[in-house]
Design an enzyme around this catalytic site. Structure first.
Site, mmCIF file in Angstrom:
data_model
loop_
_atom_site.group_PDB
_atom_site.id
_atom_site.type_symbol
_atom_site.label_atom_id
_atom_site.label_comp_id
_atom_site.label_asym_id
_atom_site.label_seq_id
_atom_site.Cartn_x
_atom_site.Cartn_y
_atom_site.Cartn_z
ATOM 1 N N SER A 1 7.323 -5.892 -6.643
ATOM 2 C CA SER A 1 6.518 -6.565 -5.629
ATOM 3 C C SER A 1 5.134 -5.927 -5.619
ATOM 4 O O SER A 1 4.869 -4.976 -6.353
ATOM 5 C CB SER A 1 7.166 -6.427 -4.262
ATOM 6 O OG SER A 1 7.028 -5.096 -3.806
ATOM 7 N N LYS A 2 4.293 -6.461 -4.743
ATOM 8 C CA LYS A 2 2.908 -5.970 -4.665
ATOM 9 C C LYS A 2 2.858 -4.467 -4.412
ATOM 10 O O LYS A 2 1.902 -3.807 -4.794
ATOM 11 C CB LYS A 2 2.185 -6.689 -3.533
ATOM 12 C CG LYS A 2 1.736 -8.075 -3.921
ATOM 13 C CD LYS A 2 0.791 -8.635 -2.883
ATOM 14 C CE LYS A 2 0.743 -10.139 -2.968
ATOM 15 N NZ LYS A 2 0.876 -10.820 -1.718
ATOM 16 N N ARG A 3 3.879 -3.973 -3.741
ATOM 17 C CA ARG A 3 3.952 -2.532 -3.485
ATOM 18 C C ARG A 3 3.807 -1.710 -4.768
ATOM 19 O O ARG A 3 3.330 -0.585 -4.757
ATOM 20 C CB ARG A 3 5.323 -2.201 -2.887
ATOM 21 C CG ARG A 3 5.337 -2.041 -1.418
ATOM 22 C CD ARG A 3 6.672 -1.607 -0.879
ATOM 23 N NE ARG A 3 7.868 -2.063 -1.563
ATOM 24 C CZ ARG A 3 8.667 -1.282 -2.275
ATOM 25 N NH1 ARG A 3 8.388 -0.005 -2.407
ATOM 26 N NH2 ARG A 3 9.742 -1.772 -2.850
ATOM 27 N N HIS A 4 4.296 -2.285 -5.868
ATOM 28 C CA HIS A 4 4.276 -1.543 -7.131
ATOM 29 C C HIS A 4 2.965 -1.712 -7.887
ATOM 30 O O HIS A 4 2.840 -1.252 -9.008
ATOM 31 C CB HIS A 4 5.427 -2.013 -8.018
ATOM 32 C CG HIS A 4 6.777 -1.813 -7.417
ATOM 33 N ND1 HIS A 4 7.490 -2.838 -6.823
ATOM 34 C CD2 HIS A 4 7.533 -0.705 -7.275
ATOM 35 C CE1 HIS A 4 8.631 -2.356 -6.360
ATOM 36 N NE2 HIS A 4 8.678 -1.073 -6.616
ATOM 37 N N GLY A 5 2.003 -2.384 -7.286
ATOM 38 C CA GLY A 5 0.736 -2.639 -7.980
ATOM 39 C C GLY A 5 0.610 -4.122 -8.250
ATOM 40 O O GLY A 5 1.317 -4.926 -7.657
#
Ligand code: GLU
Length: 467
Positions: free
Chosen positions: A239-243
């Site tokens: 997800s966006k959390r990972h970049g």
């Protein structure tokens, strides 16, 4: 053309993310491998969440990757009459029925079931209902076959079976008359004569219901291949959390489409120990049966490694074109200065991304306004002055040369003055680029041009003498 027909069916509620792109890629590869047909279908029945911007972003992402489709894009929102017609067909055949249960009634029954430790599913109240309350709102439910199991041989996961009793009487049309997601997918896949449904394994649970619908409608059931998820390094769903997860964000970060394609194809699929796949090789070697059953972890270092490989081996002319927007965004114009293709050639060996290449290219288009003082301080001031004077003089008398030719000139200077190469190379690199992170000096002089190089060396000399 072979009979293979596959489709990529994104919901336009965001950009094209890497997971979607990989699903599209696997579909595309199967079609290209078999000489089949790759169809693009936009699943925009959720009008609240679907946007035109998202459709454009998805198309843009696919075009950038070179995932060309043969038919479409088709929009589910254009197909409402088709879905209606199929609802009617099922109703007429008694394979679907109108359900008048209200939301309150359903909630109450669900709560009761939970309390009594039963699985909450539709209890079939309206299945055999004789009366039709005049004017009352209703949904249309599919009369799901009871008993036995629904099974399919997934091309990736093997045989998957669901007991029929677990499958609810699916709502196929809402009270407002709109068809539901699982129903539309089946109608479209059937009417588009899709032979193989390749999609994320978050859809596995939809498959048995969909199979029942195909059977009820008398359509052939396609093959299914459910692709495992992509996870971040912490093993949570990517997800966006990972970049960045958007394909276009990777373009903007300076990745080449062939690098991302190569990265994505290896995410879950393998062919021996091979790592590098051109488009042709992917098509030749791809086999949906060789996609692994477990989730894959997104590894940015490996993507960087592949990107560096494709930059290193790429055609400089093409790289120059691709680099241009990265320079423009830095306010750099390449009209005055060396030819961009020459600049690229000097930087291909060292850059992992086009963004990095753009940073490293800056000095070619604007002479240093300051110098790496710490690097200069490693040399004696008299030595620097001597190097700059001698190099400027030598270059002035030498003709235009190749990179190797200039390197030879620098070697000669070393020999004549009893210097070692770094004693000349570093000071010259600093004069030309402002710092020490730069290509070989022969390459720089060749790309920058002899005259500009001399100007920069004399400027550095002037800086040293405090002018
Ligand atoms: N529209 C669905 C999604 O974006 C795909 C459905 C399918 O491939 O069957 O997840």
């Amino acid at each position: 053309m072979s009979a293979v027909r596959v489709r990529f069916a994104p919901s336009p509620t965001g950009y094209l993310h890497v997971g979607g792109a990989r699903t599209a890629l696997f579909n595309w590869l199967l079609a290209r491998k078999c000489g089949g047909t790759f169809i693009l279908r936009i699943e925009d029945t959720d009008v609240e969440r679907s946007t035109r911007e998202s459709v454009d972003a998805i198309l843009q992402g696919m075009e950038w990757l070179g995932l060309d489709w043969d038919e479409g894009p088709f929009y589910q929102s254009d197909n409402f009459p088709l879905y209606k017609e199929h609802v009617r067909k099922l109703l007429d055949a008694g394979k679907a029925y109108k359900c008048y249960c209200t939301a309150e009634e359903l909630d109450a029954r669900r709560e009761l079931a939970m309390k009594e430790g039963r699985k909450p599913k539709y209890d079939g109240t309206c299945r055999e209902r004789g009366d039709a309350p005049e004017g009352a709102p209703y949904v249309v439910r599919f009369r799901a076959p009871q008993g036995g199991e629904v099974a399919f041989d997934d091309l990736i996961k093997g045989r998957i079976a669901f007991p029929a009793e677990e499958l609810d009487d699916l709502i196929i049309q809402r009270t407002d008359g709109t068809p539901t997601y699982n129903f539309c997918v089946v109608i479209d896949d059937a009417v588009m004569r899709i032979t193989t449904v390749i999609r994320g394994d978050d859809h596995v649970n939809n498959t048995p219901r969909q199979i029942q619908l195909y059977q009820a409608l008398g359509y052939p059931v396609p093959q299914f291949a459910h692709v495992p998820m992509i996870l971040g390094s912490d093993k949570a769903r990517l997800s966006k959390r990972h970049g960045a997860t958007s394909v276009i964000a990777y373009r903007d970060m300076g990745y080449l489409p062939e690098a991302l394609m190569n990265y994505l194809v290896r995410l879950g699929w393998s062919h021996g120990d091979d790592e590098i796949f051109s488009r042709e090789e992917m098509i030749e070697k791809f086999d949906i049966g060789n996609v692994g059953r477990s989730a894959s972890v997104f590894n940015p270092e490996k993507l960087n490694w592949l990107n560096a490989h494709y930059i290193k081996t790429g055609d400089p002319e093409r790289l120059a074109d691709l680099l241009l927007p990265h320079l423009s965004s830095r306010g750099v114009s390449t009209l005055n200065g060396p030819r961009l293709v020459d600049v690229v050639t000097t930087l291909q060996e060292r850059a992992q991304t086009l963004e990095e290449m753009a940073d490293r290219a800056l000095f070619y288009y604007s002479a240093p306004t300051s110098y790496d003082e710490a690097a200069l301080a490693k040399f004696d001031k008299d030595h620097l002055t001597a190097v700059y004077t001698i190099v400027a003089g030598k270059l002035s008398t030498a003709g235009e040369a190749s990179a190797a030719g200039y390197d030879q000139i620098f070697k000669d200077i070393c020999t004549e003055n009893g210097w070692k190469m770094p004693q000349v190379g570093q000071p010259v690199r600093i004069a030309l680029s402002g710092g020490t992170q730069a290509p070989g000096i022969g390459e720089i002089v060749q790309a920058l041009g002899r005259d500009e190089s001399i100007r920069r060396i004399l400027a550095a000399a002037a800086f040293l003498s405090g002018e």
